[in-house]
Design a protein around this motif. Sequence first.
Motif, PDB file in Angstrom:
ATOM      1  N   PRO A  26       0.835  -1.197   0.000  1.00  0.00           N
ATOM      2  CA  PRO A  26       0.000   0.000   0.000  1.00  0.00           C
ATOM      3  C   PRO A  26       0.878   1.258   0.000  1.00  0.00           C
ATOM      4  CG  PRO A  26      -0.106  -1.112   2.130  1.00  0.00           C
ATOM      5  CD  PRO A  26       0.738  -1.959   1.224  1.00  0.00           C
ATOM      6  N   SER A  79      -0.809   4.578  -0.852  1.00  0.00           N
ATOM      7  CA  SER A  79      -1.619   5.768  -0.608  1.00  0.00           C
ATOM      8  C   SER A  79      -3.090   5.412  -0.498  1.00  0.00           C
ATOM      9  CB  SER A  79      -1.436   6.784  -1.731  1.00  0.00           C
ATOM     10  OG  SER A  79      -1.959   6.285  -2.941  1.00  0.00           O
ATOM     11  N   SER A  80      -3.816   6.366   0.037  1.00  0.00           N
ATOM     12  CA  SER A  80      -5.264   6.282   0.086  1.00  0.00           C
ATOM     13  C   SER A  80      -5.775   7.686  -0.192  1.00  0.00           C
ATOM     14  CB  SER A  80      -5.708   5.810   1.466  1.00  0.00           C
ATOM     15  OG  SER A  80      -7.109   5.708   1.513  1.00  0.00           O
ATOM     16  N   SER A  81      -6.837   7.799  -0.997  1.00  0.00           N
ATOM     17  CA  SER A  81      -7.306   9.143  -1.314  1.00  0.00           C
ATOM     18  C   SER A  81      -8.809   9.177  -1.541  1.00  0.00           C
ATOM     19  CB  SER A  81      -6.585   9.698  -2.542  1.00  0.00           C
ATOM     20  OG  SER A  81      -6.957   9.012  -3.705  1.00  0.00           O
TER      21      SER A  81
END
Length: 62
Positions: free
Chosen positions: A7, A9-11
């Motif tokens: 993993p 990033s998260s957006s």
Amino acid sequence: MRTNDQPISSSLVTVEFTQTGPRASRMTFTEQAVFGSARDGEIRENGTGIGFDRLVAVMAEG
């Protein structure tokens, strides 16, 4: 988002279209993101820019 199963990033993305004329619109793109490292953010920013450049080219053809 993942790279090599890691993993990175998260957006959350919001896209808003506003009519500015009879045949014209403005697109507002807002992204709130968390990145595993600053480098990941730079890579994503560059990739998003490339995507927008492609969108501009396609819209110019139409």
